[in-house]
Design an enzyme around this catalytic site. Structure first.
Site, PDB file in Angstrom:
ATOM      1  NE  ARG A  13      56.891 -50.194 -17.629  1.00 47.76           N
ATOM      2  CZ  ARG A  13      57.704 -49.193 -17.296  1.00 47.76           C
ATOM      3  NH1 ARG A  13      57.207 -48.004 -17.021  1.00 47.76           N
ATOM      4  NH2 ARG A  13      59.007 -49.372 -17.229  1.00 47.76           N
ATOM      5  CB  THR A  77      68.696 -48.853 -14.612  1.00 46.30           C
ATOM      6  OG1 THR A  77      68.233 -48.143 -13.463  1.00 46.30           O
ATOM      7  CG2 THR A  77      67.561 -48.937 -15.602  1.00 46.30           C
ATOM      8  CE  LYS A 357      59.371 -64.757 -60.673  1.00 47.61           C
ATOM      9  NZ  LYS A 357      59.336 -66.201 -60.868  1.00 47.61           N
TER      10      LYS A 357
HETATM   11  C1  UD1 Z   1      64.220 -45.095 -16.463  1.00 48.52           C
HETATM   12  C2  UD1 Z   1      64.817 -44.195 -15.385  1.00 48.52           C
HETATM   13  C3  UD1 Z   1      63.998 -42.938 -15.290  1.00 48.52           C
HETATM   14  C4  UD1 Z   1      64.003 -42.234 -16.630  1.00 48.52           C
HETATM   15  C5  UD1 Z   1      63.511 -43.155 -17.731  1.00 48.52           C
HETATM   16  C6  UD1 Z   1      63.756 -42.532 -19.078  1.00 48.52           C
HETATM   17  C7  UD1 Z   1      65.785 -45.704 -13.712  1.00 48.52           C
HETATM   18  C8  UD1 Z   1      65.635 -46.316 -12.377  1.00 48.52           C
HETATM   19  N1  UD1 Z   1      64.805 -44.912 -14.111  1.00 48.52           N
HETATM   20  O1  UD1 Z   1      62.913 -45.454 -16.079  1.00 48.52           O
HETATM   21  O2  UD1 Z   1      64.544 -42.061 -14.306  1.00 48.52           O
HETATM   22  O3  UD1 Z   1      63.199 -41.055 -16.582  1.00 48.52           O
HETATM   23  O4  UD1 Z   1      64.242 -44.411 -17.702  1.00 48.52           O
HETATM   24  O5  UD1 Z   1      63.195 -43.298 -20.097  1.00 48.52           O
HETATM   25  O6  UD1 Z   1      66.792 -45.929 -14.354  1.00 48.52           O
HETATM   26  N2  UD1 Z   1      66.938 -52.343 -17.917  1.00 48.52           N
HETATM   27  C9  UD1 Z   1      67.860 -53.339 -17.760  1.00 48.52           C
HETATM   28  N3  UD1 Z   1      67.826 -54.084 -16.619  1.00 48.52           N
HETATM   29  C10 UD1 Z   1      66.929 -53.868 -15.626  1.00 48.52           C
HETATM   30  C11 UD1 Z   1      65.983 -52.849 -15.804  1.00 48.52           C
HETATM   31  C12 UD1 Z   1      66.011 -52.097 -16.954  1.00 48.52           C
HETATM   32  O7  UD1 Z   1      68.693 -53.563 -18.641  1.00 48.52           O
HETATM   33  O8  UD1 Z   1      66.984 -54.577 -14.636  1.00 48.52           O
HETATM   34  C13 UD1 Z   1      66.950 -51.570 -19.167  1.00 48.52           C
HETATM   35  C14 UD1 Z   1      65.633 -51.652 -19.922  1.00 48.52           C
HETATM   36  O9  UD1 Z   1      65.710 -52.696 -20.902  1.00 48.52           O
HETATM   37  C15 UD1 Z   1      65.493 -50.283 -20.561  1.00 48.52           C
HETATM   38  C16 UD1 Z   1      66.309 -49.366 -19.652  1.00 48.52           C
HETATM   39  O10 UD1 Z   1      67.111 -50.195 -18.854  1.00 48.52           O
HETATM   40  O11 UD1 Z   1      66.034 -50.240 -21.857  1.00 48.52           O
HETATM   41  C17 UD1 Z   1      65.397 -48.507 -18.766  1.00 48.52           C
HETATM   42  O12 UD1 Z   1      64.591 -49.360 -17.981  1.00 48.52           O
HETATM   43  P1  UD1 Z   1      63.040 -49.096 -17.770  1.00 48.52           P
HETATM   44  O13 UD1 Z   1      62.498 -50.186 -16.951  1.00 48.52           O
HETATM   45  O14 UD1 Z   1      62.380 -48.789 -19.044  1.00 48.52           O
HETATM   46  O15 UD1 Z   1      63.117 -47.774 -16.862  1.00 48.52           O
HETATM   47  P2  UD1 Z   1      62.046 -46.611 -16.791  1.00 48.52           P
HETATM   48  O16 UD1 Z   1      60.985 -46.998 -15.834  1.00 48.52           O
HETATM   49  O17 UD1 Z   1      61.645 -46.194 -18.127  1.00 48.52           O
HETATM   50 MG    MG Z   2      61.889 -47.052 -19.952  1.00 48.17          MG
END
Ligand code: UD1
Ligand code: MG
Length: 462
Positions: A13, A77, A357
Site C-alpha cells: 500500500r 504475520t 562556511k
Molecule cells: C495487522 C494486524 C491487525 C492490526 C494491525 C495493527 C495481522 C494479521 N493483522 O494488520 O490485526 O490491527 O496490524 O497495525 O497481524 N509483516 C511481515 N510479514 C508478513 C506480513 C507482515 O513481517 O508476511 C510485518 C509488516 O512489515 C508490518 C507488520 O508485520 O510491519 C504488520 O503487517 P501489516 O501487513 O501492516 O498488517 P496490518 O494489515 O496492518
Molecule cells: Mg500494518
C-alpha cells in the site's frame, strides 16, 4: 524477555521500492521508533524479521540486532514470527512481538503491559497466555477487531477486517499489533493455525483465537492514548503518524518551558533538545542533534540542523544553520547561512545575506551584510564590511584566511587566500588583497579616481 519486530511485509500500500519500515518520520526511519520503544521498555534482546529490502534494513540498523529472513513475502504475520522461532523456542518466558509499522507505541505503554501481566499473575493467580495492546478508535477501519467476553478484558478472538462480519466490523476496539505471549502456548498455536482462506496468509491474530480456544487466557491492555496504536500502511498514514509525533514532541518541550508560536507549523526531530525559556516562531525547522540554549529566540522560517545555539542568541528569520555553533548572545540573520563546522563567537553578529562556511569567528565580530567568509579564522572584534569576500578557492584547492583581532575589512574588499591580515589592520574598501598585511597596517588597492567637472551632465543630456 526477548522481542521480535515484524518488518518483512511487502508494504504494497506504500507503492515504494524502499522497504516501508525505512520510510522516515521526522528524519528517522519508522523502524527506529519501534526499536527505541522496545529498548526503552527494558528489552535488550531484539530480533528483526526482514524480507522485502532485507539488506537495506540490516545496513541501516547494524549489528545490535538479530535478523531473520522471512522467505515467503506473502506469508503473513504469523509466518514472520515463525521465521524467528529457533531464536526463542526454548525459552520458558514471554515473548514480545511488535509490528514494525506501529511507530507511536511508547516505552511507557510497553512497561505498563508488562506490569499488568505481572499483576494479573501475582494477584489473580492465573497463568496468562498473554496480553495484547488494544485501543478504542472512532474509526476502526483497517484494523483487526477485538472480540471480548462482555464486561471483562478477556479476549475471545481477533478478527481481521477482511474476514469480519458486518456486526464484527462495528466493534471499535482494535488490535494495536503489540503482543506479549507465553512462549510454550505461542509455539503450540503457531504450528496449529491455518492460513486465511481469503488471503492465504498465516495471521498472528489467529494465534490469539487458538490460545483462548485452548483455555489459555489472553487479556487486552488498552493504550491510555488511542493514537499510540496507529499503524502505518500508507503514505498518508505516515504523514498522519508524523504529525502526531511532532505535536507530541512540541508538547513535551512546551511542558518544559519552551514557547512555540503556531506550533502546527514547527518541525522538530526527536534528538533535538531545548532549554528553558526558548522561544520558537512559526515555520521553524529544528533537525538532527540540534541544541538550543536558554532564552534563545528562533525566528520564523529558520532551519537549524545538527547545530548548537547558545544562551540568549537570536536566529533571525529565514536563516539556515548546519553543523555549526552559534555562541551565547550572538545574532544570526535574517537570511544568513552558517554551515560546515562554523563557530560564531559570543555576541557576534552575522547579518543578512552573509554566508559563513567552515570558519571560526571570535567574540564581537560583525559581518552584517552581504559577505562570504569561507575557511577563515576571524579573531575578536573584527569588522567585515558589506560585500567582503574571502576568495578561498583557486580553481583547484581551498586556502585559508586569517584576520587578526580588531582588524577592519572595508566594504567590497576581496581577500585572496591563503592570506593573513594582522591585528588592528585596516583594509580600505574595494581593495583586492593578495599579500599578507602586517599588524596595524593599512592596505589599499584601488585605481585613482578622476573627477571631470561638467562631463556628467554632458553625457546625460547628449
Ligand atoms: C495487522 C494486524 C491487525 C492490526 C494491525 C495493527 C495481522 C494479521 N493483522 O494488520 O490485526 O490491527 O496490524 O497495525 O497481524 N509483516 C511481515 N510479514 C508478513 C506480513 C507482515 O513481517 O508476511 C510485518 C509488516 O512489515 C508490518 C507488520 O508485520 O510491519 C504488520 O503487517 P501489516 O501487513 O501492516 O498488517 P496490518 O494489515 O496492518
Ligand atoms: Mg500494518
Amino acid at each position: 524477555m526477548k522481542a521480535v519486530v515484524l518488518a518483512a511485509g511487502l508494504g504494497t500500500r506504500f507503492r515504494s521500492e524502499k522497504p516501508k519500515v525505512l520510510h522516515e518520520i521526522l528524519g528517522k526511519p519508522m523502524l527506529w521508533y519501534i526499536l527505541s520503544t522496545v529498548k526503552g521498555g527494558g528489552i535488550e534482546d531484539i530480533a528483526i524479521v526482514v524480507g522485502h529490502g532485507a539488506q537495506e534494513v540490516k545496513e541501516t540498523f547494524g549489528e545490535d540486532y538479530a535478523y531473520f529472513l522471512q522467505e515467503n513475502p506473502k506469508g503473513g504475520t504469523a509466518d514472520a514470527v515463525l521465521a524467528s522461532v529457533d531464536w526463542w523456542r526454548n525459552d520458558d518466558d514471554y515473548l514480545l512481538i511488535i509490528n514494525g509499522d506501529s511507530p507511536l507505541v511508547s516505552s511507557e505503554t510497553l512497561k505498563n503491559m508488562q506490569r499488568f501481566l505481572f499483576m494479573v499473575e501475582e494477584y489473580e493467580k492465573v497463568k496468562l497466555g498473554g496480553v495484547v495492546l488494544t485501543s478504542v478508535l472512532q474509526d476502526p477501519t483497517g484494523y483487526g477487531r477485538v472480540l471480548k467476553e462482555e464486561g471483562t478484558d478477556r479476549i475471545i478472538k481477533i478478527v481481521e477486517e477482511k474476514d469480519a462480519t458486518a456486526q464484527e466490523r462495528n466493534i471499535r476496539e482494535v488490535n494495536g499489533g503489540v503482543y506479549i505471549l507465553y512462549i510454550p502456548y505461542l509455539l503450540e498455536a503457531l504450528f496449529k493455525i491455518k492460513p486465511s482462506e481469503r488471503t492465504g496468509e498465516l495471521y498472528l491474530t489467529d494465534v490469539i483465537g487458538y490460545m483462548t480456544g485452548k483455555g489459555y487466557e489472553v487479556r487486552s491492555f488498552m493504550a491510555s492514548d488511542p493514537t499510540e496504536i496507529v499503524g502505518v500502511n500508507t503514505r498518508w498514514e505516515l504523514s498522519f503518524a508524523e504529525n502526531i509525533l511532532r505535536l507530541k514532541l512540541i508538547k513535551y518541550w512546551a511542558q518544559r518551558g519552551v514557547t512555540f508560536h503556531i506550533p502546527e507549523t514547527v518541525w522538530i526531530e526527536p534528538d533535538v533538545s531545548l532549554e528553558r525559556n526558548v522561544e520558537i516562531f512559526p515555520n521553524v525547522h529544528l533537525r538532527g542533534k540540534t541544541k538550543i540554549g536558554r532564552n534563545a529566540v528562533i525566528e520564523t522560517g529558520a532551519v537549524i540542523e545538527d547545530s548548537e545555539v547558545g544562551e540568549s542568541a537570536v536566529v533571525e528569520p529565514y536563516s539556515v544553520i548546519r553543523n555549526s555553533v552559534v555562541e551565547e548572545g550572538a545574532r544570526v540573520g535574517p537570511h544568513a547561512h552558517v554551515r560546515d563546522g562554523s563557530r560564531i563567537g559570543k555576541g557576534s553578529h552575522v547579518g543578512n545575506f552573509v554566508e559563513v562556511k567552515k570558519s571560526a569567528l571570535g567574540e564581537g565580530v560583525r559581518a552584517k551584510h552581504l559577505a562570504y567568509i569561507g575557511d577563515a579564522v576571524l579573531e575578536d572584534d573584527v569588522n567585515i564590511g558589506a560585500g567582503v569576500v574571502t576568495a578561498n578557492y583557486d580553481g583547484r584547492k581551498k586556502h585559508k584566511t586569517y584576520i587578526g583581532r580588531g582588524a577592519f575589512i572595508g566594504s567590497n574588499s576581496l581577500l585572496i587566500a591563503p592570506i593573513r591580515v594582522g591585528n588592528m589592520s585596516y583594509v580600505a574598501g574595494g581593495s583586492v588583497v593578495s599579500k599578507d598585511v602586517p599588524d596595524g597596517s593599512l592596505a589599499v588597492e584601488r585605481a585613482r579616481l578622476r573627477i571631470v567637472e561638467g562631463k556628467g551632465r554632458k553625457l546625460l543630456e547628449g
